[in-house]
Scaffold this active site. Structure first.
Site, mmCIF file in Angstrom:
data_model
loop_
_atom_site.group_PDB
_atom_site.id
_atom_site.type_symbol
_atom_site.label_atom_id
_atom_site.label_comp_id
_atom_site.label_asym_id
_atom_site.label_seq_id
_atom_site.Cartn_x
_atom_site.Cartn_y
_atom_site.Cartn_z
ATOM 1 N N PHE A 187 0.822 -1.226 0.000
ATOM 2 C CA PHE A 187 0.000 0.000 0.000
ATOM 3 C C PHE A 187 0.849 1.266 0.000
ATOM 4 C CE2 PHE A 187 -2.490 -3.137 2.661
ATOM 5 C CZ PHE A 187 -3.203 -3.632 1.585
ATOM 6 N N ILE A 220 2.645 -7.520 -4.954
ATOM 7 C CA ILE A 220 2.390 -7.334 -3.520
ATOM 8 C C ILE A 220 0.990 -7.812 -3.154
ATOM 9 C CG2 ILE A 220 4.079 -5.500 -3.291
ATOM 10 C CD1 ILE A 220 1.876 -3.431 -3.488
ATOM 11 N N ARG A 255 -7.134 -0.197 -21.392
ATOM 12 C CA ARG A 255 -7.544 -1.577 -21.658
ATOM 13 C C ARG A 255 -7.228 -2.432 -20.431
ATOM 14 N NH1 ARG A 255 -3.946 -4.752 -25.559
ATOM 15 N NH2 ARG A 255 -4.925 -6.792 -25.679
ATOM 16 N N PRO A 294 -9.839 -8.801 -16.070
ATOM 17 C CA PRO A 294 -10.989 -8.160 -15.400
ATOM 18 C C PRO A 294 -11.228 -8.684 -13.981
ATOM 19 C CG PRO A 294 -11.637 -9.093 -17.535
ATOM 20 C CD PRO A 294 -10.200 -9.452 -17.330
ATOM 21 N N GLN A 308 -8.639 -5.477 -7.460
ATOM 22 C CA GLN A 308 -7.765 -4.365 -7.085
ATOM 23 C C GLN A 308 -8.554 -3.092 -6.777
ATOM 24 O OE1 GLN A 308 -4.661 -4.382 -6.438
ATOM 25 N NE2 GLN A 308 -3.815 -2.358 -6.817
ATOM 26 N N GLY A 315 -2.627 2.405 -15.499
ATOM 27 C CA GLY A 315 -2.548 1.800 -14.167
ATOM 28 C C GLY A 315 -3.890 1.827 -13.470
ATOM 29 N N GLU A 320 -4.318 2.508 -7.796
ATOM 30 C CA GLU A 320 -4.674 3.435 -6.727
ATOM 31 C C GLU A 320 -5.967 4.207 -6.950
ATOM 32 O OE1 GLU A 320 -0.579 4.714 -5.001
ATOM 33 O OE2 GLU A 320 -0.403 4.724 -7.166
#
Ligand code: MOS
Length: 708
Positions: free
Chosen positions: A239, A465, A584, A588, A594, A657, A660
């Site tokens: 994190f 991670i 893209r 999925p 995530q 990405g 986050e």
């Protein structure tokens, strides 16, 4: 072809390939690796917030069973003071080098013993005397020590005339928002096993990027980088809290050198709180002016965060003010407040997450004042190019996220007036927020070997991670080579695999994929030669454009429904829905996992998480899982998350990405829902019971309550 789907591995849902290893206990973490001759280190930390060590009495400890020795500033190996992480020389790495105490929790000694229990017992027998100096942990926006933050991530915004636009606005809001210090709280505490052999340093360490840790260790010991070998095959969460070189591996390497044995250092949960970086508290002021029809005229976002004078750090709270909305005047001012606290570090969605809480709460307040639907306010202020830089967006699917999210959530049926829904004793409300998060790539190196049996070995110092990066990269490699995933063997988490970016900044998978795709291209050119094995290695540093012509961002819209019990102040999130535009999507199933994880972290931030410092001692009073609350299963509703069709044209495969973006936006959506339920704003996180009770009268005045 450039990475366009060939075999279709990219885009297919697939569970984590190391899942069986993890659930059977076969996967080895940093503190699990079997090691003959292992010695155990136990860290002693400072109990005062500022001062000097007057004396460390180790005599009792040294006589205890199994104790091999104690390292402290008087005799520890000397480290190179110029070593640093991302922002240059970093004083937080200089452990056991002098008698200065810069923050409570600073490691001041390491006890080494044959067993963990012996080391722990001996650490308890060490007597430390301090010359205590006055400390300052009192953080706020207008602190006299505050200074402009580094602009290493980009210049401040200063377009148009904010004051003139505010003066001409029909509606102006000017509010303060606060977020507390928070701890990453990964499941696996920081741990390392380190040893030296023939002038080479070896470490198995829990981190988010083995290569950068090897670079830092090489700099600290002033040895060639290729004499440092860091492995991090399995990591139990990070994190951001394991993004930098941690104290565990520095101390293990020091003791390994001094005692000429392999040394393991594992932090306790309490030590993770006090001795590893946290998300800094923020104090933010947002001023927004709008015309009566909901057009923004001015956005002014001032934000401050705490840091340590030991190391530079940027909590980039003001970034979204430059991206999300069009306005003739936009100004950002980010300030850093040096205090006697441990150096902060990125925590999931750094900057964007506390920043979005302030900006998106303020937008909700503007909508309230205008009597406008907050979704409509966002839609009316969408820019055609980046509002401050003027650069076109590479791909901006925020409107799709907003509209599709609203449709699935059933937003249209919502009455925008607050405190209009009740179910028995509970007040019901819903809220939403829009977000962005910067995307891109950093240089990485990949090598691919075509083996004689027709399989391929892909080596890249990627870091998994818990995100599923290993699985995603296997699919990327399969498509890039035009083979099935069963023909790919992937090796990650080893600094010997060469320079690579870490699992951070939402840029891990894009960076590693870029390198793998380039290496695959090179290999395929050579595969006409029938002789195997053939290896192609690709270093992408020459190919990365740090100033791409178009603004590269990911986007999301988050919708939340809460219940508030006005008698107890309890807020429960009943529904949470996020729509994401992240380029893209590689996998999925794992991508959803995530962003759902990110949304849970945002929920936890909204309602639970808060490191509390005692101003008298400067120390955290709740630095463990008894006192520091994180969302548990019972706090988390069934979360909906999905992706709108998107493709990033500046990426060789259309990826962006998604590490986050799930976190940013969630806290604001929940806070806005709490306002909608109660009619009272919550401008400080977390939304604790006492804060709700203070703001919300337990008995609504007669006539205010409408039927649900
Ligand atoms: Mo992420 S907080 O950049 O590891």
């Amino acid at each position: 072809m450039n990475g366009e789907p060939i075999t279709g591995a990219v885009g297919a849902p697939r569970p984590r390939i190391e899942g069986p290893l993890k659930v059977t206990g076969t996967a080895r973490y940093a503190a699990d690796v079997p090691m003959p001759g292992l010695a155990h280190g136990w860290i002693v930390t400072a109990t005062v917030s500022r001062g000097r060590l007057r004396a460390i009495d180790t005599s009792a400890a040294l006589g205890m069973p199994g104790v091999l020795g104690v390292l402290d500033h008087r005799d520890a190996p000397r480290l190179n003071p110029a070593a640093g992480n991302y922002f240059g020389p970093d004083g937080s790495l200089q452990l056991l080098q002098d008698d200065v105490i810069p923050y409570a929790g600073r490691p001041i000694a390491l006890v080494l013993a044959e067993t963990l229990e012996q080391a722990r017992a001996a650490a308890g027998a060490i007597r430390v005397d301090y010359d205590v100096q006055p400390h300052d942990v009192g953080f706020h926006l207008d602190h006299p020590a505050s200074r402009p933050a580094s602009t290493a991530f980009g210049p401040e915004a200063d377009t148009g005339d904010v004051d003139a636009e505010l003066a001409a606005s029909a509606v102006v809001i000017d509010e303060r928002y606060r977020t507390p210090e928070e701890c990453h709280s990964a499941m696996e505490p920081h741990a390392a096993t380190a040893w030296w052999e023939n002038g080479h340093l070896y470490a198995v360490d829990s981190n988010q990027g083995a290569f950068s840790v090897s670079q830092v260790l090489a700099a600290l010991w002033s040895i060639d980088r290729d004499r440092v070998h860091v492995r991090s095959e399995h990591v139990g969460g990070g994190f951001g809290g394991k993004g930098l070189c941690g104290p565990q591996v520095i101390l293990a390497a020091m003791a390994g050198e001094r005692f000429e044995r392999p040394v393991r250092v594992t932090l306790t949960r309490e030590q993770v709180f006090e001795a590893t970086a946290s998300r800094p508290p923020t104090d933010q002021q947002v001023r927004i002016g709008a015309d009566a029809d909901g057009r923004l005229r001015a956005v002014h976002h001032r934000a401050a965060y705490a840091l340590s004078p030991l190391a530079e750090y940027i909590e980039w709270c003001t970034e979204q003010a430059k991206i999300l909305y069009a306005a003739p005047a936009i100004r950002t001012q980010l300030t850093a407040v040096p205090l006697d606290v441990l150096p902060p570090a990125s925590m999931r969605g750094p900057g964007a997450t506390p920043g979005s809480f302030a900006l998106e709460s303020a937008m909700d307040e503007v909508a309230e004042r205008l009597g406008l639907d907050p979704l409509e306010l966002r839609l009316r202020n969408q820019p055609t190019a980046a509002p401050v830089s003027g650069r076109p967006f590479s791909s901006r699917r925020l409107i799709s996220c907003l509209q599709e999210g609203a449709r699935r959530f059933g937003w249209a049926a919502r009455d925008r007036h607050p405190r209009t829904r009740r179910e028995g004793p509970l007040l019901i409300g819903s809220g939403m927020a829009a977000t962005s998060f910067s995307a891109g790539v950093f240089p990485s190196t990949a090598s691919i070997t075509a083996e004689t049996d027709g399989t391929f070995t892909v080596g890249i110092d990627a870091s998994d991670i818990g995100t599923g990066a290993r699985t995603a990269l296997t699919a990327v490699a399969a498509d890039a080579l035009g083979v099935g995933t069963e023909q790919i063997r992937i090796r990650i988490g080893d600094s010997d695999l060469g320079m690579a970016w870490g699992a951070g900044g939402s840029r891990g998978t894009t960076s590693w994929s870029f390198a793998i795709i380039e290496a695959a291209k090179k290999l395929r050119e050579r595969l006409d030669d029938p002789a195997r094995p053939v290896t192609a290695t690709m270093d992408t540093s020459a190919l990365i454009d740090y100033q791409p012509a178009r603004e590269r961002q990911t986007f999301s819209a988050v919708f939340a429904e809460v219940t508030v019990d006005p008698a107890t102040g309890e807020v429960r999130v009943r529904r949470l829905l996020g729509m994401f535009a992240v380029g893209r999507v590689i996998n999925p199933m794992l991508a959803r996992s995530q962003v759902v994880g990110g949304m849970i972290m945002g929920l936890s931030m909204a309602l639970h998480e808060e490191s509390v410092r005692d101003p008298g001692t400067g120390r955290q009073v709740n630095g463990d899982f008894a006192g520091y609350h994180i969302a548990a299963h019972a706090d988390v509703p069934d979360i909906e998350a999905d992706f709108v069709p998107d493709y990033e044209p500046q990426d060789p495969s259309g990826f962006n990405g998604l590490g986050e973006i799930g976190t940013a936006g969630t806290a604001a959506a929940i806070a806005n829902a709490v306002w909608h339920a109660t009619g009272r704003r919550q401008r400080s996180l977390p939304i604790r019971l006492d804060r709700v009770l203070e703001a919300v009268p337990a008995q609504a005045p007669a006539g205010e309550v409408h039927a649900a």
